[in-house]
Design an enzyme around this catalytic site. Structure first.
Site, PDB file in Angstrom:
ATOM      1  N   ASP A  10     -70.878 -65.503  90.585  1.00  0.00           N
ATOM      2  CA  ASP A  10     -70.927 -65.683  88.986  1.00  0.00           C
ATOM      3  C   ASP A  10     -72.226 -66.165  88.558  1.00  0.00           C
ATOM      4  OD1 ASP A  10     -70.795 -66.909  86.407  1.00  0.00           O
ATOM      5  OD2 ASP A  10     -69.172 -68.340  86.930  1.00  0.00           O
ATOM      6  N   ILE A  11     -72.960 -65.170  87.852  1.00  0.00           N
ATOM      7  CA  ILE A  11     -74.180 -65.336  87.328  1.00  0.00           C
ATOM      8  C   ILE A  11     -74.378 -66.592  86.498  1.00  0.00           C
ATOM      9  CG2 ILE A  11     -74.057 -64.095  85.000  1.00  0.00           C
ATOM     10  CD1 ILE A  11     -76.661 -62.785  85.846  1.00  0.00           C
ATOM     11  N   ASN A  24     -74.886 -57.730  73.649  1.00  0.00           N
ATOM     12  CA  ASN A  24     -74.597 -56.827  72.696  1.00  0.00           C
ATOM     13  C   ASN A  24     -75.988 -56.822  71.586  1.00  0.00           C
ATOM     14  OD1 ASN A  24     -73.632 -58.303  70.361  1.00  0.00           O
ATOM     15  ND2 ASN A  24     -71.768 -58.442  71.777  1.00  0.00           N
ATOM     16  N   VAL A  33     -70.170 -60.520  80.835  1.00  0.00           N
ATOM     17  CA  VAL A  33     -71.173 -61.497  81.428  1.00  0.00           C
ATOM     18  C   VAL A  33     -71.570 -62.296  79.909  1.00  0.00           C
ATOM     19  CG1 VAL A  33     -73.695 -61.498  81.931  1.00  0.00           C
ATOM     20  CG2 VAL A  33     -72.172 -60.169  83.039  1.00  0.00           C
ATOM     21  N   ASP A  34     -71.799 -61.716  78.773  1.00  0.00           N
ATOM     22  CA  ASP A  34     -72.471 -62.095  77.552  1.00  0.00           C
ATOM     23  C   ASP A  34     -71.407 -63.471  77.221  1.00  0.00           C
ATOM     24  OD1 ASP A  34     -73.852 -62.514  75.485  1.00  0.00           O
ATOM     25  OD2 ASP A  34     -72.919 -60.631  74.208  1.00  0.00           O
ATOM     26  N   SER A 122     -74.813 -52.717  81.823  1.00  0.00           N
ATOM     27  CA  SER A 122     -73.899 -51.605  81.153  1.00  0.00           C
ATOM     28  C   SER A 122     -72.774 -51.183  82.024  1.00  0.00           C
ATOM     29  CB  SER A 122     -74.788 -50.439  81.091  1.00  0.00           C
ATOM     30  OG  SER A 122     -75.582 -50.703  79.869  1.00  0.00           O
ATOM     31  N   THR A 123     -72.476 -51.933  83.289  1.00  0.00           N
ATOM     32  CA  THR A 123     -71.341 -51.281  84.282  1.00  0.00           C
ATOM     33  C   THR A 123     -70.048 -51.758  83.587  1.00  0.00           C
ATOM     34  OG1 THR A 123     -71.537 -53.209  85.784  1.00  0.00           O
ATOM     35  CG2 THR A 123     -73.066 -51.040  85.993  1.00  0.00           C
ATOM     36  N   GLY A 124     -69.850 -52.951  82.815  1.00  0.00           N
ATOM     37  CA  GLY A 124     -68.577 -53.165  82.148  1.00  0.00           C
ATOM     38  C   GLY A 124     -67.964 -52.499  81.231  1.00  0.00           C
ATOM     39  N   TYR A 126     -69.273 -51.082  78.879  1.00  0.00           N
ATOM     40  CA  TYR A 126     -70.101 -50.012  78.622  1.00  0.00           C
ATOM     41  C   TYR A 126     -70.108 -48.824  79.782  1.00  0.00           C
ATOM     42  CZ  TYR A 126     -72.519 -52.792  74.785  1.00  0.00           C
ATOM     43  OH  TYR A 126     -72.849 -53.397  73.652  1.00  0.00           O
TER      44      TYR A 126
END
Length: 169
Positions: A10-11, A24, A33-34, A122-124, A126
């Site tokens: 978990d970041i 975004n 993540v955001d 961008s891997t989620g 997006y």
């Protein structure tokens, strides 16, 4: 020389100078993540993001750019927000994805950050293919001119971790 390390986890639980947020363009929070960074970091992050929107980024933060705020209640000094591109099958947006990593490291250097945690940008939602995203991330960080001592890729699941590990080796 920048050391690149991989962590599965978990970041928002990382202890680093700066955590990179896959934001975004609105800078006002979102999913993935955001959302996690805004939830765990608390209202101070959103407050600074709103101030950025009211001043320099009235139309939002452009894709490939990065900007820093406080980290609020996270175990970091800063959050560096960067807007990744949406993957396209008909248009090569690789340079925009690479720019997210370069710009985030540039902002980290301006702040004096020495340890930076990145998600797989961008891997989620997006939809950037993980293997290509890992290639771009690792190549960009390896070639970046930065004073950052450690770049930590914090990967949410085993598949992402294994994909980044294969690219790193």
């Amino acid at each position: 020389m920048t050391t690149i390390t991989l962590v599965r986890g978990d970041i928002t639980r990382q202890t680093v100078d700066a955590i990179v947020n896959a934001a975004n363009s609105s800078l006002l929070g979102g999913g993935g993540v955001d959302g996690a960074i805004h939830r765990r970091g608390g209202p101070a992050i959103l407050e600074e993001c709103r101030a950025l929107r009211a001043s320099r980024y009235g139309k939002g933060l452009p894709t490939g750019r990065a900007v820093a705020t406080t980290a609020g209640e996270l175990d970091a000094r800063w959050v560096i927000h960067t807007v990744g591109p949406v993957h396209s099958g008909s248009e090569d947006r690789s340079e925009l994805l690479a720019s997210c990593y370069r710009e985030s490291l540039r902002v980290a250097d301006e702040l004096g950050a020495r340890t930076v945690a990145f998600p797989a940008i961008s891997t989620g939602v997006y939809r950037w293919p993980m293997d290509d995203a890992a290639r771009i991330a690792v190549e960009t960080v390896r070639s970046a001119r930065t004073a950052v001592e450690e770049v930590r890729f914090v990967l949410f699941d085993d598949r992402a971790y294994e994909t980044f590990a294969a690219r790193l080796n």
